[in-house]
Design an enzyme around this catalytic site. Structure first.
Site, PDB file in Angstrom:
ATOM      1  N   ASP A 188      10.178   0.692  -7.655  1.00 21.96           N
ATOM      2  CA  ASP A 188       9.500  -0.399  -8.158  1.00 21.96           C
ATOM      3  C   ASP A 188       9.797  -0.792  -9.401  1.00 21.96           C
ATOM      4  O   ASP A 188      10.086   0.235 -10.145  1.00 21.96           O
ATOM      5  CB  ASP A 188       7.961  -0.193  -7.987  1.00 21.96           C
ATOM      6  CG  ASP A 188       7.700  -0.260  -6.451  1.00 21.96           C
ATOM      7  OD1 ASP A 188       8.585  -0.876  -5.625  1.00 21.96           O
ATOM      8  OD2 ASP A 188       6.607   0.290  -5.746  1.00 21.96           O
ATOM      9  N   ASP A 517       3.486   1.794  -3.713  1.00 21.58           N
ATOM     10  CA  ASP A 517       2.245   2.292  -4.059  1.00 21.58           C
ATOM     11  C   ASP A 517       1.104   1.768  -2.768  1.00 21.58           C
ATOM     12  O   ASP A 517      -0.006   2.240  -2.733  1.00 21.58           O
ATOM     13  CB  ASP A 517       1.845   1.526  -5.270  1.00 21.58           C
ATOM     14  CG  ASP A 517       2.323   0.305  -5.464  1.00 21.58           C
ATOM     15  OD1 ASP A 517       2.848  -0.321  -4.525  1.00 21.58           O
ATOM     16  OD2 ASP A 517       2.283  -0.297  -6.743  1.00 21.58           O
ATOM     17  N   ASP A 521       3.668  -0.210   1.933  1.00 21.58           N
ATOM     18  CA  ASP A 521       5.060   0.473   1.441  1.00 21.58           C
ATOM     19  C   ASP A 521       5.220   1.977   2.301  1.00 21.58           C
ATOM     20  O   ASP A 521       6.454   2.411   2.319  1.00 21.58           O
ATOM     21  CB  ASP A 521       4.939   0.881   0.144  1.00 21.58           C
ATOM     22  CG  ASP A 521       5.104  -0.414  -0.905  1.00 21.58           C
ATOM     23  OD1 ASP A 521       5.968  -1.392  -0.566  1.00 21.58           O
ATOM     24  OD2 ASP A 521       4.545  -0.339  -2.108  1.00 21.58           O
TER      25      ASP A 521
END
Length: 640
Positions: A188, A517, A521
């Protein structure tokens, strides 16, 4: 909700879908947005719904099925399985050869005896054959390194404790060694590569760009409108200390980071949002969603009602028909000025700034209340475009460079627009500073929608009705191979894109690490060989699906995990080199002794005793060596 449903009728229904979508604000459900996901909570209103799917067919059910699938065999486990089979075959061959050699010697001695049959069928012959068999069994036992599981366990347990001190909380022992073979890291951006501390550094207002955020950047009427729009159309509550109007403030960002940055800007412009915000004046709010990319609030003043909007410029600019010109007056939006806006947005994005457009419309207090935000989001006046900086962590460029030296491909997967993603990737070293989009690098940077369409999504294979037994593969593997060779940045991506990317990379025999997070996901974290959940920003569902939790949400900690994983692999390899050398010598001595001397130089008890000492003490000595930085200067081992 325990089922997927569609709203048939209702009154002011709002749903908290943060567990499923990651959106923190409650979502209004009406005729335009009637779908309610399983796993979400109804926080306001009453209504009637039609149940569409339950159990494994619902959104939450499919999510749980993906999470509950068994983890694939780790690369080290696969290698050790092959090694164990080969060592077992060699041991069995040596045992049979030694037994046969000693038995042949005994038969020859019986043939030279005056009474062959009496010597052959005597109790002495039976005793010798049993002895030969025991030695053969001992050779098989010695050949197999029984201390290997102990060495692996000690190495993993030792590493887990040390990794905890370096902000890696390991949930499964196997996760440590898996990172040693990782050759792809999909990370990310926000909070992992960046500090997740948003700050407004530039503003485009009254036809000019200002690098200094202060009252001199705009006229007083514009400042008042900007302040009203920002405060009314936000829910964050940053703790700001310092004098309003001063650039020297301290802030603890609580709530949406983007909203916190805008409220801090308002504070610097001279207004304390806590004193000015009046929740009783809010008539209706249409919260931000990943689909709309904007938020709208109806705010009542004494003489007028203001429609306050903020959102991504590419979604909100088309709703604007006017703007505030250089004199602070409302002017009609022209194609020339619109072109200037696009140029400004591009320049902000090239400086890795997140762009947010602020707009408003003033109407009478006699307003019609409807549930459709599109009814209000039209004929807006563009107030300003703010450029929000989320600074890159200082250590990220060095960490990414270490990954490149270690033969690891780093791919950034983010929801940001493509220009901002490119700027951050260049700053982090994921893309070269001189990189330009051309025919030779058409797949280096892609948007999620383009990526999904090009590789044709996922295809399921397996028994109908047996969801847990189905396997998933990329629809067009040949196209995915082209993407996998070049892809470094995936912008405007969704959690499903992460899952698709992890599936395809594993299908090409890569060892994949994935960060995440949100609850959505979780499938991608489970699908990857090793999932990294964020310890600070991560949800419980994401943490449960991960193998390692990053306690500091920092990409640098992933590099630490790689180093420890490679160290585990080296410790196991050293143990095997030591153990197999001793075992090979024991096998050769037993065979040569049996073939030449008619008996093994080491009897069964001696061989087992040597095997016991070598297995246990060697495990303790060789499985607890600390790692060195030299481990990151070589390529990762392949999966097979």
């Amino acid at each position: 909700m325990s089922a997927d449903a569609i709203l048939i009728s209702g009154n002011d229904v709002k749903a908290d879908e943060s567990a499923m979508t990651g959106e923190s604000d409650a979502i209004t459900k009406n005729s335009d947005h009637p779908f309610i996901l399983s796993g979400s909570n109804i926080v306001q209103g009453t209504g009637t719904v039609l149940i569409l799917a339950v159990g494994r067919n619902s959104f939450a059910g499919k999510l749980k099925i993906r999470i509950q699938k068994d983890q694939d065999e780790t690369p080290l486990q696969a290698k050790l399985t092959v090694l164990a089979e080969k060592v077992g075959d060699v041991g069995m061959f040596a045992a049979i050869a030694t037994f046969s050699a000693m038995l042949l010697h005994h038969l020859v001695s019986c043939l030279t005896s005056p009474s062959f049959f009496k010597a052959l069928f005597s109790f002495h012959t039976l005793d010798e054959i049993i002895e030969y068999f025991i030695i053969g069994v001992s050779i098989v036992v010695v050949a197999i390194p029984e201390g290997l599981p102990l060495a692996v366990t000690i190495a993993l347990a030792y590493s887990v404790g040390k990794m905890k001190d370096e902000n890696n909380l390991v949930r499964f022992l196997q996760a440590c060694e898996t990172m040693g073979g990782a050759n792809n890291i999909c990370t990310d951006k926000t909070g992992t590569l960046t500090k997740n501390q948003m700050t407004v550094t530039k503003i485009f207002v009254e036809e000019k760009v200002s690098n200094q955020i202060d009252t001199h950047a705009m006229s007083e009427p514009t400042r008042q409108l900007l302040t009203l729009t920002a405060i009314a159309n936000s829910n964050a509550n940053p703790k700001i200390t310092g004098q309003p109007g001063s650039a020297k403030i301290q802030s603890e960002q609580l709530g949406n980071k983007t909203e916190c940055a805008i409220l801090e800007m308002v504070y610097v412009l001279g207004t304390d949002y806590k004193k000015s915000r009046d929740k009783n004046r809010i008539i209706k709010t249409f919260p931000f969603s990943s689909a709309r990319k904007k938020m709208t609030t109806l705010y009542s003043e004494a003489k007028s009602t203001y429609i306050c909007c903020k959102g991504a410029p590419d979604f909100l600019l088309e709703k604007c028909s006017k703007y505030i010109d250089k004199s602070g007056k409302v002017a009609t939006l022209t194609p020339e000025f619109e072109e200037k806006i696009h140029t400004t947005i591009s320049s902000f994005a090239n400086e890795s700034l997140r762009t947010i457009l602020l707009a408003y419309r003033e109407i009478s207090n006699e307003i019609k209340i409807v549930d459709d935000p599109e009814y209000y989001e039209k004929d807006l006046v563009m107030l300003a475009i703010v450029g929000i900086k989320d600074p890159l962590r200082d250590e990220i460029p060095v960490a990414v460079e270490l990954c490149h030296e270690a033969g690891i491909t780093v791919r950034m997967v983010t929801g940001d627009n493509i220009q901002t993603a490119i700027a951050i990737a260049k700053e982090a070293g994921i893309l070269a500073r001189e990189w330009e989009d051309n025919a030779d690098s058409e797949y280096t940077v892609m948007e999620g929608k383009t990526f999904r369409e090009f590789v044709e999504g996922l295809v399921e294979e397996g028994e109908d009705g047996e969801e847990s037994e189905k396997t998933e593969r990329v629809g067009n593997l040949e196209n995915f191979k082209k993407v996998a060779e070049q892809l470094r940045v995936l912008a405007r991506s969704s959690p499903d894109d992460k899952y698709l990317l992890a599936t395809g990379l594993k299908e090409l025999d890569n060892v994949v690490a994935m960060t995440g997070d949100g609850s959505n996901d979780a499938p991608a974290l489970k699908k990857a060989d090793i999932g990294f959940a964020m310890g600070i920003a991560g949800t419980d569902v994401a943490k449960d699906a991960s193998g390692i939790i990053l306690l500091d949400d920092n990409f640098k900690s992933i590099v630490t995990a790689v180093k420890w994983g490679r160290n585990i692999f080296d410790c196991i390899r050293k143990f095997l080199q030591f153990q197999l050398t001793i075992n090979f010598v024991a096998l050769v001595m037993a065979f040569v002794g049996g073939a030449v001397l008619r008996e093994s130089p080491l009897n069964a008890i001696q061989m087992l005793w040597v095997n016991l000492i070598m297995d246990t003490l060697a495990s303790l000595a060789l499985a607890t060596e600390p790692p060195s930085d030299e481990l990151l200067k070589r390529k990762p081992y392949s999966r097979f």
